[in-house]
Structure formats: C-alpha cells, structure tokens
Design a protein around this motif. Structure first.
Motif, PDB file in Angstrom:
ATOM      1  N   ASP A   1      41.009 -34.752  55.718  1.00  0.00           N
ATOM      2  CA  ASP A   1      40.743 -36.113  55.274  1.00  0.00           C
ATOM      3  C   ASP A   1      42.015 -36.942  55.472  1.00  0.00           C
ATOM      4  O   ASP A   1      43.115 -36.523  55.089  1.00  0.00           O
ATOM      5  CB  ASP A   1      40.361 -36.057  53.778  1.00  0.00           C
ATOM      6  CG  ASP A   1      40.090 -37.437  53.235  1.00  0.00           C
ATOM      7  OD1 ASP A   1      39.015 -37.966  53.526  1.00  0.00           O
ATOM      8  OD2 ASP A   1      40.989 -37.978  52.542  1.00  0.00           O
ATOM      9  N   ILE A   2      41.872 -38.115  56.079  1.00  0.00           N
ATOM     10  CA  ILE A   2      43.041 -38.923  56.442  1.00  0.00           C
ATOM     11  C   ILE A   2      43.929 -39.265  55.244  1.00  0.00           C
ATOM     12  O   ILE A   2      45.158 -39.260  55.346  1.00  0.00           O
ATOM     13  CB  ILE A   2      42.604 -40.213  57.204  1.00  0.00           C
ATOM     14  CG1 ILE A   2      43.805 -40.950  57.812  1.00  0.00           C
ATOM     15  CG2 ILE A   2      41.815 -41.166  56.341  1.00  0.00           C
ATOM     16  CD1 ILE A   2      44.128 -40.631  59.203  1.00  0.00           C
ATOM     17  N   GLU A   3      43.291 -39.508  54.102  1.00  0.00           N
ATOM     18  CA  GLU A   3      44.092 -39.872  52.918  1.00  0.00           C
ATOM     19  C   GLU A   3      44.942 -38.696  52.419  1.00  0.00           C
ATOM     20  O   GLU A   3      46.063 -38.880  51.941  1.00  0.00           O
ATOM     21  CB  GLU A   3      43.194 -40.405  51.810  1.00  0.00           C
ATOM     22  CG  GLU A   3      42.846 -41.858  52.090  1.00  0.00           C
ATOM     23  CD  GLU A   3      41.745 -42.403  51.224  1.00  0.00           C
ATOM     24  OE1 GLU A   3      41.385 -41.761  50.224  1.00  0.00           O
ATOM     25  OE2 GLU A   3      41.236 -43.486  51.574  1.00  0.00           O
ATOM     26  N   GLU A   4      44.380 -37.522  52.559  1.00  0.00           N
ATOM     27  CA  GLU A   4      45.141 -36.324  52.152  1.00  0.00           C
ATOM     28  C   GLU A   4      46.357 -36.138  53.069  1.00  0.00           C
ATOM     29  O   GLU A   4      47.472 -35.856  52.616  1.00  0.00           O
ATOM     30  CB  GLU A   4      44.216 -35.099  52.229  1.00  0.00           C
ATOM     31  CG  GLU A   4      44.855 -33.861  51.634  1.00  0.00           C
ATOM     32  CD  GLU A   4      43.926 -32.640  51.665  1.00  0.00           C
ATOM     33  OE1 GLU A   4      42.693 -32.811  51.806  1.00  0.00           O
ATOM     34  OE2 GLU A   4      44.468 -31.527  51.572  1.00  0.00           O
ATOM     35  N   LEU A   5      46.123 -36.351  54.373  1.00  0.00           N
ATOM     36  CA  LEU A   5      47.239 -36.212  55.321  1.00  0.00           C
ATOM     37  C   LEU A   5      48.309 -37.276  55.074  1.00  0.00           C
ATOM     38  O   LEU A   5      49.512 -36.994  55.099  1.00  0.00           O
ATOM     39  CB  LEU A   5      46.699 -36.298  56.765  1.00  0.00           C
ATOM     40  CG  LEU A   5      47.732 -36.125  57.882  1.00  0.00           C
ATOM     41  CD1 LEU A   5      48.499 -34.808  57.764  1.00  0.00           C
ATOM     42  CD2 LEU A   5      47.058 -36.190  59.259  1.00  0.00           C
TER      43      LEU A   5
END
Ligand code: SF4
Length: 217
Positions: free
Chosen positions: A75-79
């Motif tokens: 997930d982009i937000e996690e990255l």
C-alpha cells in the motif's frame, strides 16, 4: 597567480593520480546494498538526502521488502511511512512502486543492465542508472551528482550546468577505464576538501589546476 595555473583539461591524468593517492579507499558508493535491486532503490531514496540517512532507513526497509514484488504490492501510504525520513517521500514511494512493477512486467523481475532500459524505469535518471551500472554491473560510468557537478565546473572540466551535458563533457576528458573510479574519488574530494560552501582551496592538492580556487584562495 595566473602564470602558475595549469588547465585541468590538459592535466587530467595528474589530477586522477592525485585523487588516487588521496582517496585510495574510495572505490564504491557509500550506500549499503546486497544486490542490484537494493542499490537501485537506495539510490532513488538518496536523491536530496544523505547516504548515511538512507542506510539507516534501508537497514529495516530491506528486511521488510525482499524484492520488487513486495514493493510493487505494498500500500502506497505504508511505503511512504517507511521511507518518510529520506524526504520527498510521496514522489519516491510512487517511483519505487512503479519502478518495481516495471521491473516485474518488462524485465522478468531483474534490474536491466543497460542505460536505456534503466532510464525507462520510473524515478531512474542517468545518475541513478550510472550508479547501478558502475557499482554493481562493472561498467564504466560517470556519475554526475552534486559533487561532480560543482567540482567539474570549478576545475573548468565543463562549462555546462545540465548533468547530462556534464556527463558527456567528462566522458571526453576522463580516460574511459577510469570513469567509475573518478566518480567515487570526486565524491570523497567533495566531502572533505572541495566543499559546497567554503572549499578548502588553501590546502587543496588540485589548486594549481583550478582557476576558481586560485582566484578564491
Ligand atoms: Fe575545489 Fe578549491 Fe581545490 Fe579548486 S582549489 S578544486 S575550488 S578546493
């Protein structure tokens, strides 16, 4: 002062000799990596950051994400959260995800070994591509980072500001079996002597080849 000046362009072998003897240990990037993919990701993260900070981040990052599949699927937000401290984390996360997807879809999960394919990846410009080619694929590459840009202009090896033009200017001047090594030595020189602000021209071993230094020392 002018009489003592020897143009750097005609004395590149001497300059290389001096850099070699001053920085014999500088033979690799200071980014930590174990494979081409890790070096690619670390170099993307190093933009507008420091190698030291990136090494701190990648220590955990490469334990969590084992390869392009993990980065492509996260997930982009996690990255973003995982790489936040390196700065410009939104763009970097986007590039890393897209670049990982491209590597999986177009290059069978492997980092390509030529400049055209490398620069076709998201977030990968010539500098990043040359870091990978020069450090892990054993190819000769001029790496135009902030140190190379500043120092090659001060030494009069180029009059250009555009990194690609600087790269091509230097390819004409520096012997082609020395490109990668010259790039590493220039980074060390830029970190210790030819600093961005207040270069230490008075003690610089390249002073006689540097008009800028002679005028400013
Ligand atoms: Fe840099 Fe000064 Fe040396 Fe020139 S003389 S290369 S400006 S430190």
């Amino acid at each position: 002062m002018e009489k003592k000046y020897k143009p750097a362009v005609g004395n590149i072998e001497k300059i290389i000799e001096i850099l070699d003897s001053e920085y014999p240990e500088s033979t690799d990037t200071t980014l930590n990596y174990k494979n081409p993919f890790q070096l690619l990701i670390a170099t993307i993260l190093a933009a507008q950051s420091t190698d030291k900070l990136v090494n701190k981040v990648t220590e955990d990052l490469f334990k969590k994400y084992k390869g392009p599949k993990d980065f492509a699927n996260v997930d982009i937000e996690e990255l973003q959260e995982d790489i936040k401290s390196t700065g410009f984390y939104r763009n970097k996360a986007k590039s890393i995800k897209k670049c990982s997807r491209d590597i999986l879809e177009k290059f069978e999960g492997k980092v390509p070994q030529n400049i055209d394919d490398l620069t076709s990846l998201a977030g990968v410009g010539r500098k990043t591509a040359n870091v990978v080619l020069g450090n892990i694929f054993g190819k000769q590459a001029i790496i135009v980072d902030t140190h190379m840009k500043r120092i090659s202009r001060r030494l009069g090896l180029t009059t250009n500001s555009n990194p690609t033009k600087i790269e091509f200017d230097l390819m004409e001047i520096v012997p082609d079996d020395k490109w990668t090594d010259f790039s590493h030595k220039i980074v060390s020189f830029g970190r210790t002597i030819c600093l961005g602000r207040n270069p230490k021209c008075q003690i610089c071993k390249l002073l006689k080849y540097c008009k800028f230094g002679q005028e400013n020392a």
